[in-house]
Design a protein around this motif. Structure first.
Motif, PDB file in Angstrom:
ATOM      1  N   TYR A   1      -3.048   3.830  -2.773  1.00 46.76           N
ATOM      2  CA  TYR A   1      -2.925   2.940  -3.935  1.00 46.76           C
ATOM      3  C   TYR A   1      -2.299   1.612  -3.498  1.00 46.76           C
ATOM      4  CZ  TYR A   1      -0.902   0.832  -8.077  1.00 46.76           C
ATOM      5  OH  TYR A   1      -0.520  -0.072  -9.039  1.00 46.76           O
TER       6      TYR A   1
ATOM      7  N   THR B   1       0.841  -1.201   0.000  1.00 48.48           N
ATOM      8  CA  THR B   1       0.000   0.000   0.000  1.00 48.48           C
ATOM      9  C   THR B   1       0.877   1.252   0.000  1.00 48.48           C
ATOM     10  OG1 THR B   1      -1.674  -1.216   1.271  1.00 48.48           O
ATOM     11  CG2 THR B   1      -1.879   1.186   1.220  1.00 48.48           C
ATOM     12  N   ALA B   2       0.604   2.156  -0.938  1.00 50.66           N
ATOM     13  CA  ALA B   2       1.338   3.432  -1.015  1.00 50.66           C
ATOM     14  C   ALA B   2       0.704   4.426  -0.034  1.00 50.66           C
ATOM     15  CB  ALA B   2       1.278   3.966  -2.443  1.00 50.66           C
ATOM     16  N   PRO B   3       1.424   5.511   0.291  1.00 51.89           N
ATOM     17  CA  PRO B   3       0.870   6.502   1.230  1.00 51.89           C
ATOM     18  C   PRO B   3      -0.473   7.071   0.775  1.00 51.89           C
ATOM     19  CG  PRO B   3       3.210   6.894   0.904  1.00 51.89           C
ATOM     20  CD  PRO B   3       2.814   5.827  -0.084  1.00 51.89           C
TER      21      PRO B   3
END
Lengths: 238, 201
Positions: A53, A48-50
């Protein structure tokens, strides 16, 4: 068998990282699944990106089923891979990520399934077969097994020292390694015939690798007279 | 919570809106199947509609080729997390098969059966009304053996394991009977937009 329990995403911690080949690293993850792993299964990994996404990929489990609460994944660090690039360049011991699994109920081998067991792997397709061999060694060493492993070059062979040692020390396990790079030999009808002669008629055959490899190997094995329903295949790539 | 150091490469907005949850776009056409390709001869190929074990109608390849043709273009979604956009298919709609057989669906459930002994269940309502076909062509060419040729089921609004390769028939069942993957923990329905991958999703 229908498993009515849903398969949740679980947070897991990287507890070990070790180089395997120039490109491939081993990642040991501490994860408590609510159901036992069967050799040959895979997990889905989610990063999971910040901004929220998420990217997911599937990885075969390389370790034998065990109750020590960890699994091992072997990840090919493709430099431009969205997820494999994270594993190759960023991931460190202590990092957390999410996994879902164990997944898969067809490309699996249990000790009670018996043998002879023919395992045919191309490149990193050897990973789920490695899990089967590792499980066989501890849970069903009496089962005859042969691994026919095709790799480009000797320095790309996964678990090379382990496989050679197993072939030397484990009665009933044979290794046939085929290097295809620089004028090497691809698996052909003669190689298949040799493998079948050395192992005897397999009760179960598992083939894993890139699609052209799996298609070629399964056609050769059916051509050699194996009953199609005793052959299980798993493929990656387009 | 985010993964330390991971930023990812999100696809463009136009791609994201077409992707069901958890899917990644691929330009390839991956091949997935449980075993070897079966050997199929068009001379002996046969497609059969059954109610339970009772055959309702069978078509030879020659007879099948004379049925009305249907085309569909759109996106397909595999449970292994890839989606492929703008695929183009041609074949015979299940509506046209039923019309040619002169039968009404005797039950609400169907099991698709492949030449490799693979099976998968689909509610019959999901096969009719132009929602499914027995596809014989992909991208303008006869369907290759690797992709399920000479004929595969195409139910593009469900995960692609429902689109059984090397189709040899459809069997109506009294109740919703799980097929090969459904008996191994995969979802009985498999709607990608509701992310119905596994039992309990």
């Amino acid at each position: 068998m229908i498993d009515a329990i849903r398969l949740p995403w679980r947070e897991t911690t990287i507890v070990g990282i070790a180089p395997v080949t120039r490109r491939v690293k081993s990642f040991r993850l501490a994860v408590a699944f609510d159901r036992p792993v069967v050799a040959g299964q895979h997990v889905d990994v989610r990063l999971t990106a910040p901004d929220g996404y998420q990217a997911r990929r599937s990885y075969s489990i390389a370790s034998a089923p065990s109750d020590d609460g960890t699994i091992e994944l072997l990840v090919d660090g493709l430099p431009d891979g969205e997820v494999s690039g994270f594993f190759d360049g960023i991931a460190e011991v202590g990092d957390t990520l999410e996994v879902r699994g164990p997944i898969g109920g067809a490309f699996v081998w249990r000790p009670e399934d018996g043998g002879p067991l023919l395992l045919v792997g191309g490149g990193s397709g050897v990973v789920p077969l490695l899990a089967m061999l590792r499980h066989r060694a501890v849970a069903a060493p009496e089962v005859p097994a042969l691994l026919l492993y095709s790799a480009r070059a000797v320095d790309e062979v996964l678990a090379h020292a382990e496989l050679v040692r197993r072939a030397e020390t484990e009665a009933g396990f044979q290794l046939m390694l085929h290097l295809t790079g620089d004028g090497g030999r691809r698996i052909d009808a003669a190689v298949i015939a040799t493998a079948l002669k050395r192992l005897g008629g397999p009760r179960h055959t598992f083939i894993c690798g890139a699609n052209p490899f799996v298609t070629a190997a399964s056609n050769l094995l059916v051509g050699a007279g194996l009953e199609p329903r005793t052959i299980r295949t798993e493929r990656f790539g387009g | 919570m985010s993964t330390r150091g991971f930023t990812g490469r999100p696809p463009p907005e136009a791609t994201r809106t077409r992707l069901p949850p958890g899917q990644t776009r691929t330009e390839d056409f991956p091949v997935l199947q449980i075993g070897p390709n079966p050997r199929i001869d068009l001379e002996t190929w046969c497609f059969t509609l059954r109610a339970g074990s009772r055959p309702l109608k069978s078509w030879s390849w020659t007879a099948f080729e004379r049925l009305p043709r249907t085309r569909w273009a759109g996106d397909i979604h595999c449970v292994t997390q890839w989606s492929k956009f703008d695929t183009r298919w041609e074949g015979v709609s299940v509506d046209d098969l039923l019309a040619d057989a002169g039968v009404e669906a005797p039950t609400a459930y169907a099991l698709a059966e492949g030449y490799d002994d693979y099976t998968t269940n689909v509610p019959f309502a999901d096969l009719t009304g132009g929602r499914a076909m027995v596809a014989t062509h992909y991208d303008g060419a006869p369907l290759s053996l690797d992709h399920g040729g000479p004929a595969r089921l195409l139910v593009p609004h469900l995960y692609f394991w429902k689109s059984a390769k090397w189709l040899k028939g459809l069997r109506f069942t009294q109740k919703d009977e799980g097929g090969f993957w459904e008996m191994r923990g995969y979802h009985m329905y498999g709607d990608p937009w509701r992310e119905q991958r596994f039992t309990g999703d």
